[in-house]
Scaffold this motif. Structure first.
Motif, mmCIF file in Angstrom:
data_model
loop_
_atom_site.group_PDB
_atom_site.id
_atom_site.type_symbol
_atom_site.label_atom_id
_atom_site.label_comp_id
_atom_site.label_asym_id
_atom_site.label_seq_id
_atom_site.Cartn_x
_atom_site.Cartn_y
_atom_site.Cartn_z
ATOM 1 N N ARG A 24 0.853 -1.258 -0.008
ATOM 2 C CA ARG A 24 0.068 -0.082 0.132
ATOM 3 C C ARG A 24 0.889 1.369 -0.041
ATOM 4 N NH1 ARG A 24 -5.172 0.166 1.493
ATOM 5 N NH2 ARG A 24 -5.134 -1.711 2.539
ATOM 6 N N LEU A 25 0.873 2.226 -0.889
ATOM 7 C CA LEU A 25 1.844 3.287 -1.265
ATOM 8 C C LEU A 25 1.435 4.363 -0.288
ATOM 9 C CD1 LEU A 25 2.274 3.067 -5.035
ATOM 10 C CD2 LEU A 25 3.589 1.754 -3.239
ATOM 11 N N THR A 26 0.150 4.540 -0.007
ATOM 12 C CA THR A 26 -0.309 5.715 0.738
ATOM 13 C C THR A 26 -1.119 5.213 1.956
ATOM 14 O OG1 THR A 26 -2.302 6.234 -0.665
ATOM 15 C CG2 THR A 26 -0.220 7.594 -0.988
ATOM 16 N N ASP A 27 -1.253 5.973 2.747
ATOM 17 C CA ASP A 27 -1.951 5.497 4.204
ATOM 18 C C ASP A 27 -3.402 5.375 4.196
ATOM 19 O OD1 ASP A 27 -2.498 8.003 4.638
ATOM 20 O OD2 ASP A 27 -1.077 8.380 6.110
ATOM 21 N N GLY A 28 -4.105 6.114 3.078
ATOM 22 C CA GLY A 28 -5.623 5.973 2.860
ATOM 23 C C GLY A 28 -6.218 6.969 3.802
ATOM 24 N N SER A 29 -5.352 7.889 4.372
ATOM 25 C CA SER A 29 -6.299 8.918 5.398
ATOM 26 C C SER A 29 -6.805 10.191 4.452
ATOM 27 C CB SER A 29 -5.028 9.413 6.470
ATOM 28 O OG SER A 29 -3.979 10.153 5.582
ATOM 29 N N SER A 30 -6.387 10.035 3.418
ATOM 30 C CA SER A 30 -6.975 11.021 2.490
ATOM 31 C C SER A 30 -7.204 10.502 1.077
ATOM 32 C CB SER A 30 -6.267 12.426 2.224
ATOM 33 O OG SER A 30 -4.780 12.218 1.745
ATOM 34 N N ASN A 31 -7.865 11.115 0.080
ATOM 35 C CA ASN A 31 -7.967 10.624 -1.383
ATOM 36 C C ASN A 31 -6.488 10.675 -2.094
ATOM 37 O OD1 ASN A 31 -10.753 9.883 -1.079
ATOM 38 N ND2 ASN A 31 -11.375 11.941 -1.932
ATOM 39 N N SER A 32 -6.132 9.695 -2.515
ATOM 40 C CA SER A 32 -4.831 9.897 -3.278
ATOM 41 C C SER A 32 -5.216 8.976 -4.667
ATOM 42 C CB SER A 32 -3.649 9.336 -2.531
ATOM 43 O OG SER A 32 -3.384 10.184 -1.426
ATOM 44 N N TYR A 33 -4.794 9.516 -5.703
ATOM 45 C CA TYR A 33 -4.777 8.795 -7.078
ATOM 46 C C TYR A 33 -3.874 9.518 -7.907
ATOM 47 C CZ TYR A 33 -7.827 13.147 -6.746
ATOM 48 O OH TYR A 33 -8.331 14.350 -6.561
ATOM 49 N N ALA A 34 -3.619 8.263 -8.986
ATOM 50 C CA ALA A 34 -2.697 8.654 -9.853
ATOM 51 C C ALA A 34 -3.116 9.697 -10.913
ATOM 52 C CB ALA A 34 -2.246 7.402 -10.609
ATOM 53 N N LEU A 35 -2.094 10.175 -11.840
ATOM 54 C CA LEU A 35 -2.449 11.066 -13.043
ATOM 55 C C LEU A 35 -3.728 10.146 -13.738
ATOM 56 C CD1 LEU A 35 0.821 12.476 -14.026
ATOM 57 C CD2 LEU A 35 -0.745 13.397 -12.491
ATOM 58 N N TYR A 36 -4.343 11.005 -14.595
ATOM 59 C CA TYR A 36 -5.500 10.357 -15.256
ATOM 60 C C TYR A 36 -4.972 9.027 -16.194
ATOM 61 C CZ TYR A 36 -10.102 10.243 -17.518
ATOM 62 O OH TYR A 36 -11.452 9.892 -17.685
ATOM 63 N N TYR A 37 -5.913 8.126 -16.079
ATOM 64 C CA TYR A 37 -5.248 6.855 -16.626
ATOM 65 C C TYR A 37 -4.999 6.649 -18.171
ATOM 66 C CZ TYR A 37 -10.537 6.042 -17.162
ATOM 67 O OH TYR A 37 -11.605 6.040 -17.493
ATOM 68 N N PHE A 38 -5.232 7.821 -18.855
ATOM 69 C CA PHE A 38 -4.877 7.780 -20.416
ATOM 70 C C PHE A 38 -3.269 7.957 -20.503
ATOM 71 C CE2 PHE A 38 -9.029 8.875 -22.153
ATOM 72 C CZ PHE A 38 -9.671 7.641 -21.594
ATOM 73 N N VAL A 39 -2.754 8.669 -19.400
ATOM 74 C CA VAL A 39 -1.132 9.154 -19.574
ATOM 75 C C VAL A 39 -0.378 8.671 -18.265
ATOM 76 C CG1 VAL A 39 -1.892 11.060 -20.725
ATOM 77 C CG2 VAL A 39 -1.810 11.248 -18.242
ATOM 78 N N PRO A 40 0.780 8.451 -18.670
ATOM 79 C CA PRO A 40 1.812 7.684 -17.665
ATOM 80 C C PRO A 40 1.715 8.560 -16.216
ATOM 81 C CG PRO A 40 2.929 7.858 -19.698
ATOM 82 C CD PRO A 40 1.693 8.732 -19.997
ATOM 83 N N SER A 41 1.982 7.878 -15.075
ATOM 84 C CA SER A 41 2.036 8.544 -13.854
ATOM 85 C C SER A 41 3.443 8.327 -13.292
ATOM 86 C CB SER A 41 1.135 7.922 -12.941
ATOM 87 O OG SER A 41 -0.067 8.065 -13.349
ATOM 88 N N VAL A 42 4.377 7.745 -13.993
ATOM 89 C CA VAL A 42 5.762 7.294 -13.324
ATOM 90 C C VAL A 42 6.829 7.989 -14.413
ATOM 91 C CG1 VAL A 42 7.540 5.666 -13.262
ATOM 92 C CG2 VAL A 42 5.145 5.152 -12.703
ATOM 93 N N THR A 43 7.648 8.885 -13.726
ATOM 94 C CA THR A 43 8.612 9.568 -14.600
ATOM 95 C C THR A 43 9.433 8.583 -15.559
ATOM 96 O OG1 THR A 43 10.115 9.220 -12.697
ATOM 97 C CG2 THR A 43 8.888 11.399 -12.821
ATOM 98 N N PRO A 44 9.950 9.287 -16.467
ATOM 99 C CA PRO A 44 10.796 8.625 -17.775
ATOM 100 C C PRO A 44 11.775 7.624 -17.016
ATOM 101 C CG PRO A 44 10.452 10.887 -18.258
ATOM 102 C CD PRO A 44 9.971 10.716 -16.878
ATOM 103 N N ASP A 45 12.544 7.938 -16.050
ATOM 104 C CA ASP A 45 13.646 7.396 -15.478
ATOM 105 C C ASP A 45 12.970 6.251 -14.564
ATOM 106 O OD1 ASP A 45 12.777 8.902 -13.387
ATOM 107 O OD2 ASP A 45 14.790 9.992 -12.946
ATOM 108 N N GLY A 46 11.797 6.169 -14.203
ATOM 109 C CA GLY A 46 11.191 5.106 -13.373
ATOM 110 C C GLY A 46 11.331 5.396 -11.849
ATOM 111 N N ARG A 47 11.646 6.717 -11.518
ATOM 112 C CA ARG A 47 12.136 6.762 -10.079
ATOM 113 C C ARG A 47 10.972 7.261 -9.176
ATOM 114 N NH1 ARG A 47 16.408 11.502 -8.227
ATOM 115 N NH2 ARG A 47 16.170 11.112 -5.771
ATOM 116 N N PHE A 48 10.053 8.289 -9.862
ATOM 117 C CA PHE A 48 9.035 8.605 -9.029
ATOM 118 C C PHE A 48 7.766 8.135 -9.695
ATOM 119 C CE2 PHE A 48 12.574 11.723 -8.510
ATOM 120 C CZ PHE A 48 12.708 11.488 -7.077
#
Length: 307
Positions: A24-48
Motif C-alpha cells: 500500500r503506497l499511501t496510508d488512506g487517510s485522504s484521497n490519493s490517486y494517480a494522474l488520469y489513466y490515459f497518460v503515464p504517472s511514472v517519470t521517464p527514469d522510473g524513479r517517481f
C-alpha cells in the motif's frame, strides 16, 4: 509547500485469496490517486510516481519515491472549484484536477492553476511559470505531451461560459430536470472548445482547432497526430494533424464490424490505439468490446469481452 517531504506511508499486506504480497503506497487517510489513466504517472527514469492527493484539504500533486516511499509535494495551487467538472467532483480547490501530464523527456510535470500553466521538475522540485492562458479562458480537459516531448496539447474554453453552464447544469440536476440521455449531448453541443498546442522549447502557444461543442481528452498518436474524445453528438474518437489539417472521425459506431458500439476510452500503445467500445441495449444491458485501431492503415480489430 513545494519541496516539502514526508516519510514513507508504505505498508505491506498479503492478499487473502491469492497469497500475493501487496504494498500500500499511501496510508488512506485522504484521497490519493494517480494522474488520469490515459497518460503515464511514472517519470521517464522510473524513479517517481506522480499522484494527486487531497491530504492538505486541497488537490495538489505529489511525488512518491519508488525506492524509499518518501512523498514530496510538487504543487501549491489554490484555485477555487478546480475539480474536473462534468463527471468528477467540481467543488474541489487546489490545482485543476486530472489535467496534468509528465513530459516523457524532461521529467517535468505540467499542471494548471488559476490562469497559469506551470511546470515542476519532479526530481529537483524546481517550479516555473510556462505561460499564462489566453485571457478569459480556462483548461477543461485532460492533456498530453508528444512522444518527443516538444509539444504539450491541452483543451480550453471560455471560463465565464463554461462555469455558467456547469452551474445551470448542477441546478437542473438537483431539480431532477437534467437527464444524461439526451441532455448531456445538448449540453456538450452548446459549449465551444479549443485544442491548443504549447511548444515546450519556447512556451509559445498556437490554436489547432476550435469546435462548436465540448470535447475533453487529447492524446498524441505520434509527434504529428492528435487523438481527441469525443465527436459531436456521440462518444468516439477523432484524429487531427498537429497543423490542424485532416480532421477525421475514426472507427465510428456505424463502421462495418463496429457492432454499433461507441468508443469510450483508449490508450496509445506501440501497436496502435487500444480502446473500449460499448453498445447499450433497450433492456438496460450492454456489450463491451476491446479493440485495437491502426491509425496508419485506418483498420481495427475487436474482441467481445465476457459479460
Amino acid at each position: 509547500m513545494i519541496g516539502d517531504i514526508t516519510p514513507s506511508e508504505w505498508s505491506t499486506e498479503r492478499d487473502p485469496e491469492t497469497g500475493r504480497a501487496l504494498t500500500r503506497l499511501t496510508d488512506g487517510s485522504s484521497n490519493s490517486y494517480a494522474l488520469y489513466y490515459f497518460v503515464p504517472s511514472v517519470t521517464p527514469d522510473g524513479r517517481f510516481l506522480v499522484f494527486h492527493s487531497e491530504r492538505s484539504g486541497e488537490v495538489q500533486l505529489y511525488r512518491l519515491d519508488l525506492a524509499t516511499g518518501a512523498i514530496g509535494q510538487l504543487t501549491d495551487g489554490h484555485t477555487r472549484d478546480a475539480g474536473w467538472a462534468v463527471w468528477c467532483e467540481w467543488h474541489l480547490d487546489g490545482i485543476y484536477n486530472h489535467l496534468s501530464a509528465i513530459n516523457p523527456v524532461s521529467g517535468e510535470v505540467w499542471y494548471f492553476q488559476d490562469d497559469e500553466l506551470r511546470a515542476t521538475n519532479v526530481a529537483s522540485f524546481a517550479n516555473r511559470l510556462v505561460r499564462k492562458l489566453p485571457s478569459g479562458s480556462m483548461p477543461i480537459g485532460q492533456s498530453a505531451f508528444s512522444p518527443d516531448g516538444n509539444w504539450f496539447a491541452y483543451i480550453r474554453a471560455d471560463e465565464a461560459m463554461f462555469r455558467a453552464s456547469l452551474t445551470a447544469r448542477e441546478a437542473k440536476t438537483r431539480a431532477g430536470q437534467f437527464r444524461w440521455t439526451p441532455d448531456h449531448q445538448d449540453w456538450r453541443n452548446a459549449l465551444p472548445t479549443t485544442l491548443a498546442l504549447v511548444d515546450t522549447r519556447t512556451g509559445d502557444e498556437r490554436e489547432v482547432t476550435t469546435t462548436g461543442y465540448h470535447f475533453h481528452h487529447v492524446l498524441f498518436v505520434d509527434n504529428d497526430t492528435l487523438l481527441i474524445n469525443h465527436p459531436r453528438n456521440v462518444a468516439g474518437m477523432w484524429l487531427i494533424n498537429r497543423d490542424g489539417s485532416a480532421r477525421r472521425h475514426v472507427r465510428p459506431e456505424t463502421a462495418p464490424g463496429a457492432h454499433g458500439a461507441m468508443v469510450n476510452h483508449q490508450v496509445i500503445t506501440a501497436r496502435g490505439v487500444a480502446y473500449e467500445a460499448v453498445a447499450y441495449h433497450s433492456d438496460g444491458s450492454r456489450d463491451t468490446w476491446l479493440g485495437l485501431y491502426n491509425p496508419r492503415r485506418n483498420r481495427f480489430s475487436e474482441r467481445l469481452l465476457p459479460t
